[in-house]
Design a protein around this motif. Structure first.
Motif: not given
Length: 58
Positions: A12-14, A19-21, A25-27, A41-44
């Motif tokens: 999924x990261x690809x 915005x996801x990244x 990074x903020x988290x 991020x995946x849940x969002x």
């Protein structure tokens, strides 16, 4: 987790957007662990996809 000797991203990261990244990074900067940040991020993303699918079905 990637397999040794490959350049594959974890599942999924690809597909992540800029915005996801940024969210990830903020988290991490806020002290959240990387696994928890990825999960959040995946849940969002899943929630947003689900809402989009429901709107399309109407």
């Amino acid at each position: 987790m990637t397999r040794a000797g490959t350049d594959d991203f974890p599942a999924g990261l690809e597909d992540w957007t800029a915005r996801d990244w940024e969210d990830y990074r903020a988290r991490i900067e806020d002290g959240e662990g990387s696994v928890r940040a990825i999960d959040a991020v995946q849940r969002r993303r899943r929630r947003a996809q689900s809402e989009t699918s429901q709107e399309s079905a109407q």
